[in-house]
Design an enzyme around this catalytic site. Structure first.
Site, PDB file in Angstrom:
ATOM      1  N   SER B  15      57.103  20.831  11.029  1.00  0.00           N
ATOM      2  CA  SER B  15      56.611  21.412  12.280  1.00  0.00           C
ATOM      3  C   SER B  15      57.781  21.916  13.130  1.00  0.00           C
ATOM      4  CB  SER B  15      55.824  20.368  13.084  1.00  0.00           C
ATOM      5  OG  SER B  15      54.706  19.925  12.356  1.00  0.00           O
ATOM      6  N   ARG B  38      59.800  19.718  21.418  1.00  0.00           N
ATOM      7  CA  ARG B  38      58.786  18.669  21.303  1.00  0.00           C
ATOM      8  C   ARG B  38      57.563  19.001  22.158  1.00  0.00           C
ATOM      9  NH1 ARG B  38      58.151  14.074  18.688  1.00  0.00           N
ATOM     10  NH2 ARG B  38      60.273  14.263  17.880  1.00  0.00           N
ATOM     11  N   HIS B  41      55.660  21.332  20.142  1.00  0.00           N
ATOM     12  CA  HIS B  41      55.078  20.552  19.048  1.00  0.00           C
ATOM     13  C   HIS B  41      53.793  19.850  19.506  1.00  0.00           C
ATOM     14  CE1 HIS B  41      54.979  16.684  16.635  1.00  0.00           C
ATOM     15  NE2 HIS B  41      55.014  17.565  15.666  1.00  0.00           N
TER      16      HIS B  41
END
Lengths: 213, 213
Positions: B15, B38, B41
């Site tokens: 990812s 993040r 994500h």
């Protein structure tokens, strides 16, 4: 930039008013509108007006399941934390997440699979009167589809994992499964969205709540 | 659409690889990159590459605070549930949310203010070595700014409420406060984003984690 004076009770109502206004040229099914709007309320992301998919009669079937005290299963502690437990328990609905269970962790380690996958197996043992609120793990949806292909018929799958690996495809597997579902097509979603859709459904049945719609 | 075969351990790495690839033409400060990535994500929303604001040295100051065992305060149970407590406790950092406390609920009722506001007052009693992870309530940020104007100096404010009423303005109040902050400008954010930024910081200090960056 100024801070508006507004009573705590009025913040949600005003938010829904703004969302309704900004959506005004969109045709949204009235039965689905409280869910679409609450997802936008939770995300400030109007993309969901395009990406939320509802299988036929999904809302009606979901409400029937909730009225019958369906078990609500999440794939994260965060989604579990976000669901309004008071509203769920008024209907006799238990809300659970098996992700932190020791037996789930052990089987996942032993078999080299995700805990989300094992959690779905554990949920299935509780029978068919289950609503799944899946906001994180594509592997949960993939496993559910395997169970569905083998005859399992949960009442509803909220399929809104977020991410980049197998997320889009796993959601399509649920849409094509024939089981009632509410799915956020594409990459977006999340535990907060799963909880929010669950709450939107619960609030539709909660007469004490001046449900913002 | 096909499901890729991928080991559970490799999903996060893959990812982050995709996110890095899709961001490749963007100049992102290397110190901030693990946080920006993040957040993407967690949300699949690349808007955050534009909207995340970091005050000068915010990351360094946050890591110093975490190393010194700062108290982490959230404004929702959901953000609390999303923070990696194992990573926090390794550093001696306690993680708390006062929103469900009976004294907070009572004072909020008595004074006609939000529980989030009262929670901030309660957190302030714990001193300056505090990191706030605020993903929901503009009123929490507004109250923190009042305390800052009166001399309060928490170590970091993660200011990422989501929504339509006072959200944008309350975040700007924090940016202009002079206190170290990480803020998602605009309407977007959420409890999941607050937890995610907190986790990105914690993972920067967690050597046992092959931190995906």
């Amino acid at each position: 930039m100024k801070i508006e004076k507004i009573e705590p009770m009025d913040i949600e109502r005003e938010s829904f008013r703004i969302i309704t206004e900004e959506l005004k040229d969109r045709a949204i099914d009235p039965e689905q509108a409280p869910i679409v709007k609450r997802v936008i309320h939770t995300s400030a992301d109007f993309d969901y007006a395009d990406t939320l998919y509802f299988s036929e009669n999904a809302v009606k079937l979901a409400l029937d399941a909730l009225r019958s005290g369906a078990l609500i299963v999440t794939d994260t502690q965060m989604a579990l934390a976000g669901i309004n437990k008071r509203a769920a328990s008024k209907l006799g609905c238990e809300t659970v997440c098996f992700m932190a269970d020791e037996d789930v962790a052990k089987r996942a380690r032993d078999e080299g699979v995700t805990r989300a996958r094992v959690s779905m197996d554990k949920a299935k043992e509780r029978g068919d009167n289950v609503i799944f609120a899946i906001g994180n793990a594509p592997t949960a949806l993939i496993r559910l589809r395997e169970h569905i292909d083998a005859g399992y018929r949960p009442k509803l799958i909220i399929g809104v994992p977020v991410g980049f690996v197998n997320v889009v495809a796993s959601k399509e597997l649920i849409i094509e499964s024939g089981v009632p579902c509410i799915v956020a097509r594409g990459r977006k979603g999340g535990s907060n969205i799963a909880a929010c859709i669950m709450n939107a459904l619960l609030y539709m049945l909660d007469e004490t709540r001046g449900a913002a719609k």
